[in-house]
Design an enzyme around this catalytic site. Structure first.
Site, PDB file in Angstrom:
ATOM      1  N   SER A 117      58.361  -2.801   7.802  1.00  0.00           N
ATOM      2  CA  SER A 117      58.184  -2.808   9.253  1.00  0.00           C
ATOM      3  C   SER A 117      58.189  -1.419   9.857  1.00  0.00           C
ATOM      4  O   SER A 117      57.392  -0.571   9.486  1.00  0.00           O
ATOM      5  CB  SER A 117      59.262  -3.695   9.872  1.00  0.00           C
ATOM      6  N   HIS A 118      59.158  -1.174  10.742  1.00  0.00           N
ATOM      7  CA  HIS A 118      59.199   0.091  11.484  1.00  0.00           C
ATOM      8  C   HIS A 118      59.913   1.203  10.710  1.00  0.00           C
ATOM      9  O   HIS A 118      59.993   2.319  11.190  1.00  0.00           O
ATOM     10  CB  HIS A 118      59.936  -0.145  12.794  1.00  0.00           C
ATOM     11  N   ASP A 283      54.119  -2.905  10.600  1.00  0.00           N
ATOM     12  CA  ASP A 283      53.442  -4.094  10.089  1.00  0.00           C
ATOM     13  C   ASP A 283      52.796  -4.940  11.187  1.00  0.00           C
ATOM     14  O   ASP A 283      52.344  -6.055  10.920  1.00  0.00           O
ATOM     15  CB  ASP A 283      54.414  -4.943   9.258  1.00  0.00           C
ATOM     16  N   ASP A 285      53.960  -6.458  13.934  1.00  0.00           N
ATOM     17  CA  ASP A 285      54.562  -7.617  14.595  1.00  0.00           C
ATOM     18  C   ASP A 285      55.320  -7.248  15.877  1.00  0.00           C
ATOM     19  O   ASP A 285      55.675  -8.116  16.655  1.00  0.00           O
ATOM     20  CB  ASP A 285      55.439  -8.439  13.635  1.00  0.00           C
ATOM     21  N   ARG A 286      55.554  -5.946  16.107  1.00  0.00           N
ATOM     22  CA  ARG A 286      56.257  -5.548  17.336  1.00  0.00           C
ATOM     23  C   ARG A 286      55.280  -4.987  18.360  1.00  0.00           C
ATOM     24  O   ARG A 286      54.192  -4.548  18.007  1.00  0.00           O
ATOM     25  CB  ARG A 286      57.282  -4.456  17.034  1.00  0.00           C
ATOM     26  N   LYS A 380      56.385 -12.831  14.820  1.00  0.00           N
ATOM     27  CA  LYS A 380      56.135 -12.157  16.078  1.00  0.00           C
ATOM     28  C   LYS A 380      54.815 -11.419  15.942  1.00  0.00           C
ATOM     29  O   LYS A 380      54.374 -11.139  14.828  1.00  0.00           O
ATOM     30  CB  LYS A 380      57.285 -11.246  16.467  1.00  0.00           C
TER      31      LYS A 380
HETATM   32  C1  VG1 Z   1      65.765  -5.772  13.621  1.00  0.00           C
HETATM   33  C2  VG1 Z   1      65.704  -6.389  15.003  1.00  0.00           C
HETATM   34  C3  VG1 Z   1      65.393  -7.870  14.899  1.00  0.00           C
HETATM   35  C4  VG1 Z   1      64.093  -8.063  14.117  1.00  0.00           C
HETATM   36  C5  VG1 Z   1      64.199  -7.385  12.768  1.00  0.00           C
HETATM   37  C6  VG1 Z   1      62.906  -7.430  11.993  1.00  0.00           C
HETATM   38  O1  VG1 Z   1      66.794  -6.374  12.883  1.00  0.00           O
HETATM   39  O2  VG1 Z   1      66.912  -6.183  15.695  1.00  0.00           O
HETATM   40  O3  VG1 Z   1      65.306  -8.408  16.196  1.00  0.00           O
HETATM   41  O4  VG1 Z   1      63.826  -9.426  13.932  1.00  0.00           O
HETATM   42  O5  VG1 Z   1      64.524  -6.004  12.953  1.00  0.00           O
HETATM   43  O6  VG1 Z   1      61.848  -6.847  12.703  1.00  0.00           O
HETATM   44  P1  VG1 Z   1      68.238  -5.689  12.707  1.00  0.00           P
HETATM   45  O7  VG1 Z   1      68.979  -6.609  11.771  1.00  0.00           O
HETATM   46  O8  VG1 Z   1      67.987  -4.319  12.168  1.00  0.00           O
HETATM   47  O9  VG1 Z   1      68.817  -5.620  14.078  1.00  0.00           O
HETATM   48  V1  VG1 Z   1      60.569  -6.145  11.871  1.00  0.00           V
HETATM   49  O10 VG1 Z   1      59.495  -5.640  12.971  1.00  0.00           O
HETATM   50  O11 VG1 Z   1      61.389  -5.207  10.879  1.00  0.00           O
HETATM   51  O12 VG1 Z   1      59.961  -7.404  10.856  1.00  0.00           O
HETATM   52 CO    CO Z   2      57.750  -5.206  12.133  1.00  0.00          CO
END
Ligand code: VG1
Ligand code: CO
Length: 547
Positions: A117-118, A283, A285-286, A380
């Site tokens: 992801s990020h 990825d 989704d955000r 998302k």
């Molecule tokens: C973070 C966010 C959560 C999100 C998750 C995956 O998790 O707070 O809301 O669903 O990332 O997003 P955490 O456990 O670090 O707070 V992504 O865009 O990584 O699939």
């Molecule tokens: Co993501």
């Protein structure tokens, strides 16, 4: 087919977090590590046996470093485990929402998504993998727990000896006895978007001189945004910036927030700012939504989308309900109440929305962490939110900021902020949480200035559909006036621990809606500091990231 059954020593650190297994690239590259986790997925979903005949999987990732190598390994393992067919995105690319779309459209038995992801990419960065089920959504905890158990007890993995598949050419190939279809990663997803939103109205808006800037942050959404925003709705070339996906995201941090999307923020707060700005993550989704010199919090974005749902053709018939993660503000709850639909509060992580959407109980879901989406897929969806906003703007013809002020005037404003303390030593972070929890017995009824504590708890959730219980999901302190502080540890990081503090206050009076969130929340921030002994325990004077 040259089937090899390789003796494996299991790993004990492959517990999936909030969104799959995430580790440093070097960990995934170490001997047998990726193979062990992939075999654990196959052993779980195929019950230790070969895949049932005709099984099809979807495979793709966000294009980060090691994506291609991992895809070739997973393809050879899928063939060895009896999978009949794999649909893989061209170049190994599939955004997370596009993977969900493809799983659902072709009714496959699920998919494997490669993404952290990020989190930053590159040889020194992070890699990740997760399994999504046949509904297109992240596997629920029952399945991720079983995958974890399998990963700790495996004694072998299966792989075939074969040359790599030509991932860059769309077409059908065979690998061992398995067929591999390299598909256009964008087309199915773009068609789905076109079926939900009023592209003609958005084209008309843009034809009238409305300007937008979308920052793909050199991550996966570049090709999707160019196809949809520039080609299908006619935004001028150059409206998408940083649109070429790079294995290291151009050394950036593809997290669409005010800190990391600084290039877009500078444009949107500059003298020549366009009317609308948005960014997406690694990825896809955000999403982050900006107006000219104006930031829309993700919690507000969910509420505005819900309040304006009827303007988008895909939602014109109304919505079934809304779900939001617990730390997300209650702005959406107020809209749900007005619409007369239920609003569910779930733990953090998109996997908790799947059952509600499958059961038809909710249409929209959102998280404060820049995640918004609907039942069109089971992830998302960043570009979906961007298109929803463009659809609203095309129909209402108001600046983004004005849409928010009118929304707040109608519903009141849930003033909101999240403070992240990244890369803390794990023991320090655990100490802060223990410190807060240790006061739960005495806090209720006590006062901090004007704020009186009404309740404290450690959030737990019973899934209304399958009855499963998830506990330990975040420490909440609620006050008499409805404001709230939440403490939670991140489940996605790969370095030390990240502490997240979520702050929320409600303001009904429109005369006070223009306040700066940090100022309005200053008293709550001080209470959070005091209750958690944040400064002495962490040695930090301020958060790493404020959103
Ligand atoms: C973070 C966010 C959560 C999100 C998750 C995956 O998790 O707070 O809301 O669903 O990332 O997003 P955490 O456990 O670090 O707070 V992504 O865009 O990584 O699939
Ligand atoms: Co993501």
């Amino acid at each position: 087919m040259n089937l090899k059954v390789v003796a494996a020593t299991p790993f004990d650190d492959q517990k999936p977090g909030t969104s799959g297994l995430r580790k440093k690239v070097a960990v995934f590259q170490s001997a047998g590590y990726l193979e062990n986790f992939v075999q654990a997925i196959f052993d779980t979903i195929f019950d230790n046996a070969a895949a049932p005949s005709g099984s099809t999987l979807v495979l793709g990732g966000d294009g980060r470093y090691y994506n291609r190598e991992a895809i070739q390994i997973i393809l050879r393992m899928a063939a060895a485990n009896g999978v009949a067919k794999v649909l893989v995105g061209q170049g190994g690319i599939l955004s997370t929402p596009a993977a969900s779309c493809v799983i659902r459209k072709y009714r496959t038995c699920g998919g494997i998504i490669l993404s952290a992801s990020h989190n930053p990419g590159g040889p020194e960065g992070d890699f990740g993998i997760k399994y999504n089920t046949g509904n297109g959504g992240p596997a629920p905890e029952k399945i991720t727990d079983a995958i974890y158990a399998a990963s700790r007890s495996l004694s072998r993995y299966r792989i075939i000896d074969a040359a790599g598949v030509a991932l860059d050419r769309i077409g059908s190939y065979t690998l061992g006895g398995m067929s591999v279809e390299v598909i256009d990663p964008v087309a199915d997803y773009a068609d789905l978007m076109e079926s939900l939103f009023d592209f003609a109205a958005i084209r008309d808006l843009i034809g009238g001189g409305f300007r937008l800037c979308f920052d793909a942050m050199h991550a996966v959404t570049g090709p999707y945004a160019k196809e949809i925003l520039e080609r299908r709705i006619g935004a001028p070339a150059g409206s998408v910036i940083n649109g070429v996906p790079l294995p290291d995201f151009g050394q950036g941090h593809p997290d669409p927030n005010l800190t990391y999307a600084h290039e877009l923020v500078a444009i949107m707060y500059g003298a020549a700012a366009p009317d609308f700005g948005a960014a997406s993550d690694g990825d896809g989704d955000r999403n982050m939504i900006l107006g000219r010199g104006f930031f829309v919090t993700p919690s507000d974005s969910l509420a505005v989308i819900a309040a304006n749902a009827a303007l988008a053709p895909g939602y014109a018939d109304g919505i079934a309900g809304i779900a939001r993660s617990m730390p997300t503000s209650a702005a959406a709850d107020r809209v749900a109440e007005k619409l007369g639909v239920p609003c569910f509060e779930t733990p953090t992580g998109w996997k908790f929305f799947g059952n509600l959407m499958d059961a038809g109980k909710v249409t929209f879901c959102g998280e404060e962490s820049f995640g918004t989406g609907s039942s069109h897929v089971r992830e998302k969806d960043g570009l979906w939110a961007v298109l929803f906003w463009l659809n609203i703007l095309a129909r209402r013809r108001l600046p983004v900021e004005e849409i928010l002020h009118r929304h707040w005037a109608e519903f009141g404003r849930n003033i909101y902020s999240r403070h992240d303390y990244e890369a803390l030593p794990a023991v320090v972070a655990a100490g802060v949480m223990a410190q807060v929890k240790g006061q739960f017995a005495t806090l209720p009824g006590s006062s901090f200035g004007d704020y009186r504590v009404k309740f404290c708890d450690d959030f737990s959730y019973t899934d209304p559909i399958d009855g499963s219980l998830s506990s330990g999901q975040g420490l909440r302190i609620g006050f008499d006036d409805g404001s709230r502080i939440v403490f939670r540890l991140s489940g996605t990081g790969t370095e030390g621990a990240t502490l997240r503090i979520y702050l929320e206050a409600f303001e009904a009076d429109p005369a006070r809606h223009r306040v700066d969130a940090q100022q309005a929340l200053a008293a709550l921030i001080r209470i959070a500091d005091e209750v958690s002994q944040l400064r002495p325990r962490t040695g930090r004077a301020e958060p790493t990231v404020i959103t």
